[in-house]
Design a protein around this motif. Sequence first.
Motif, mmCIF file in Angstrom:
data_model
loop_
_atom_site.group_PDB
_atom_site.id
_atom_site.type_symbol
_atom_site.label_atom_id
_atom_site.label_comp_id
_atom_site.label_asym_id
_atom_site.label_seq_id
_atom_site.Cartn_x
_atom_site.Cartn_y
_atom_site.Cartn_z
ATOM 1 N N MET A 156 2.451 -6.102 -4.551
ATOM 2 C CA MET A 156 2.135 -4.957 -5.412
ATOM 3 C C MET A 156 0.630 -4.915 -5.699
ATOM 4 O O MET A 156 0.022 -3.840 -5.669
ATOM 5 C CB MET A 156 2.929 -5.029 -6.721
ATOM 6 N N ASP A 157 0.034 -6.054 -5.975
ATOM 7 C CA ASP A 157 -1.416 -6.109 -6.216
ATOM 8 C C ASP A 157 -2.190 -5.668 -4.973
ATOM 9 O O ASP A 157 -3.151 -4.902 -5.068
ATOM 10 C CB ASP A 157 -1.855 -7.520 -6.613
ATOM 11 N N PHE A 158 -1.769 -6.149 -3.811
ATOM 12 C CA PHE A 158 -2.444 -5.821 -2.558
ATOM 13 C C PHE A 158 -2.384 -4.318 -2.283
ATOM 14 O O PHE A 158 -3.397 -3.664 -2.045
ATOM 15 C CB PHE A 158 -1.802 -6.614 -1.414
ATOM 16 N N TYR A 159 -1.190 -3.756 -2.335
ATOM 17 C CA TYR A 159 -1.040 -2.335 -2.065
ATOM 18 C C TYR A 159 -1.645 -1.484 -3.176
ATOM 19 O O TYR A 159 -2.208 -0.414 -2.919
ATOM 20 C CB TYR A 159 0.424 -1.974 -1.805
ATOM 21 N N GLY A 160 -1.568 -1.939 -4.392
ATOM 22 C CA GLY A 160 -2.205 -1.216 -5.496
ATOM 23 C C GLY A 160 -3.709 -1.153 -5.311
ATOM 24 O O GLY A 160 -4.336 -0.102 -5.520
ATOM 25 N N SER A 161 -4.304 -2.265 -4.905
ATOM 26 C CA SER A 161 -5.746 -2.285 -4.634
ATOM 27 C C SER A 161 -6.093 -1.357 -3.476
ATOM 28 O O SER A 161 -7.101 -0.646 -3.508
ATOM 29 C CB SER A 161 -6.212 -3.706 -4.298
ATOM 30 N N GLY A 162 -5.260 -1.350 -2.449
ATOM 31 C CA GLY A 162 -5.491 -0.471 -1.301
ATOM 32 C C GLY A 162 -5.423 0.991 -1.697
ATOM 33 O O GLY A 162 -6.277 1.795 -1.299
ATOM 34 N N LEU A 163 -4.433 1.359 -2.482
ATOM 35 C CA LEU A 163 -4.311 2.748 -2.921
ATOM 36 C C LEU A 163 -5.467 3.149 -3.829
ATOM 37 O O LEU A 163 -5.994 4.267 -3.716
ATOM 38 C CB LEU A 163 -2.968 2.959 -3.637
ATOM 39 N N ALA A 164 -5.880 2.240 -4.706
ATOM 40 C CA ALA A 164 -7.030 2.534 -5.568
ATOM 41 C C ALA A 164 -8.282 2.746 -4.724
ATOM 42 O O ALA A 164 -9.082 3.658 -4.989
ATOM 43 C CB ALA A 164 -7.246 1.396 -6.573
ATOM 44 N N ARG A 165 -8.454 1.932 -3.696
ATOM 45 C CA ARG A 165 -9.614 2.074 -2.815
ATOM 46 C C ARG A 165 -9.568 3.397 -2.072
ATOM 47 O O ARG A 165 -10.569 4.073 -1.923
ATOM 48 C CB ARG A 165 -9.651 0.909 -1.844
ATOM 49 N N VAL A 166 -8.375 3.788 -1.597
ATOM 50 C CA VAL A 166 -8.239 5.069 -0.902
ATOM 51 C C VAL A 166 -8.654 6.210 -1.838
ATOM 52 O O VAL A 166 -9.434 7.093 -1.450
ATOM 53 C CB VAL A 166 -6.795 5.282 -0.389
ATOM 54 N N LEU A 167 -8.163 6.197 -3.053
ATOM 55 C CA LEU A 167 -8.523 7.249 -4.006
ATOM 56 C C LEU A 167 -10.022 7.271 -4.269
ATOM 57 O O LEU A 167 -10.638 8.346 -4.325
ATOM 58 C CB LEU A 167 -7.750 7.076 -5.314
ATOM 59 N N HIS A 168 -10.614 6.117 -4.440
ATOM 60 C CA HIS A 168 -12.059 6.039 -4.666
ATOM 61 C C HIS A 168 -12.829 6.599 -3.474
ATOM 62 O O HIS A 168 -13.768 7.388 -3.639
ATOM 63 C CB HIS A 168 -12.484 4.590 -4.933
ATOM 64 N N LEU A 169 -12.444 6.212 -2.266
ATOM 65 C CA LEU A 169 -13.154 6.668 -1.074
ATOM 66 C C LEU A 169 -12.955 8.163 -0.834
ATOM 67 O O LEU A 169 -13.861 8.833 -0.334
ATOM 68 C CB LEU A 169 -12.709 5.868 0.154
ATOM 69 N N LEU A 170 -11.792 8.670 -1.178
ATOM 70 C CA LEU A 170 -11.549 10.104 -1.016
ATOM 71 C C LEU A 170 -12.392 10.930 -1.981
ATOM 72 O O LEU A 170 -12.806 12.042 -1.659
ATOM 73 C CB LEU A 170 -10.068 10.425 -1.213
ATOM 74 N N SER A 171 -12.649 10.386 -3.162
ATOM 75 C CA SER A 171 -13.401 11.140 -4.162
ATOM 76 C C SER A 171 -14.892 10.785 -4.173
ATOM 77 O O SER A 171 -15.655 11.392 -4.913
ATOM 78 C CB SER A 171 -12.807 10.890 -5.549
ATOM 79 N N ALA A 172 -15.311 9.832 -3.347
ATOM 80 C CA ALA A 172 -16.677 9.310 -3.405
ATOM 81 C C ALA A 172 -17.745 10.318 -3.024
ATOM 82 O O ALA A 172 -18.796 10.362 -3.632
ATOM 83 C CB ALA A 172 -16.800 8.066 -2.524
ATOM 84 N N ALA A 173 -17.519 11.104 -2.018
ATOM 85 C CA ALA A 173 -18.557 12.019 -1.544
ATOM 86 C C ALA A 173 -17.900 13.169 -0.795
ATOM 87 O O ALA A 173 -16.793 13.037 -0.275
ATOM 88 C CB ALA A 173 -19.530 11.269 -0.628
ATOM 89 N N PRO A 174 -18.608 14.291 -0.715
ATOM 90 C CA PRO A 174 -18.057 15.403 0.060
ATOM 91 C C PRO A 174 -18.088 15.082 1.551
ATOM 92 O O PRO A 174 -18.731 14.138 1.982
ATOM 93 C CB PRO A 174 -18.997 16.563 -0.273
ATOM 94 N N GLY A 175 -17.389 15.864 2.310
ATOM 95 C CA GLY A 175 -17.367 15.652 3.751
ATOM 96 C C GLY A 175 -16.101 14.952 4.193
ATOM 97 O O GLY A 175 -15.170 14.739 3.413
ATOM 98 N N ASP A 176 -16.081 14.598 5.451
ATOM 99 C CA ASP A 176 -14.916 13.967 6.062
ATOM 100 C C ASP A 176 -14.731 12.553 5.508
ATOM 101 O O ASP A 176 -15.586 11.694 5.713
ATOM 102 C CB ASP A 176 -15.105 13.928 7.579
ATOM 103 N N PRO A 177 -13.618 12.284 4.833
ATOM 104 C CA PRO A 177 -13.409 10.947 4.267
ATOM 105 C C PRO A 177 -12.947 9.911 5.287
ATOM 106 O O PRO A 177 -12.979 8.718 5.022
ATOM 107 C CB PRO A 177 -12.327 11.170 3.207
ATOM 108 N N LEU A 178 -12.507 10.353 6.482
ATOM 109 C CA LEU A 178 -11.941 9.422 7.452
ATOM 110 C C LEU A 178 -12.900 8.284 7.818
ATOM 111 O O LEU A 178 -12.488 7.121 7.811
ATOM 112 C CB LEU A 178 -11.453 10.154 8.696
ATOM 113 N N PRO A 179 -14.174 8.553 8.116
ATOM 114 C CA PRO A 179 -15.075 7.427 8.427
ATOM 115 C C PRO A 179 -15.195 6.420 7.278
ATOM 116 O O PRO A 179 -15.270 5.216 7.513
ATOM 117 C CB PRO A 179 -16.419 8.107 8.711
#
Length: 171
Positions: free
Chosen positions: A46-69
Amino acid sequence: MSATTTARPVSAEETGRRIEEILDRLSASGEPAGAAAAEELVRCLMDFYGSGLARVLHLLSAAPGDPLPRLLGDELVASLLVLHDLHPEDRDTRIGRALDSVRRHDLEVAGFDERTGTLRLRAAASGGCGCGSGTGAQEAAEAALACFAPEVRAVELEAAPALLQIGTKTR
């Protein structure tokens, strides 16, 4: 499964119920150590996947443009994608991404043995002394490859060729 296929839909409610049932069975088995280990395993996952999901959300909201890279360049997110065979990049591209993350060691791929999972690396020609990057380079490459390309099971660092000095004869 590959990146072009979709994961089987999973119900969070059903999964939660199944986990509770399994933990209850382990508790009822009369082996408290086994039940405690299973509960700890669930917490770790749960900690591992929770950290991964939090990171995904952070990276998606970090900057405009294509988040895939940004997502593919993140070690935690990349490792989750590789773990579930969802990473859209092929092995060679992921190996290159891993080596890019340790570029200070200036390594290049010399070869990959599919059968053993052994990746051979050598110090890239940089016009320097030719003395290679040492054991720190191998350890850095192994750590990066564990996240981006876990199919690499061993890393061998080829010794850099000796540099010959050719000069003029003085009298």
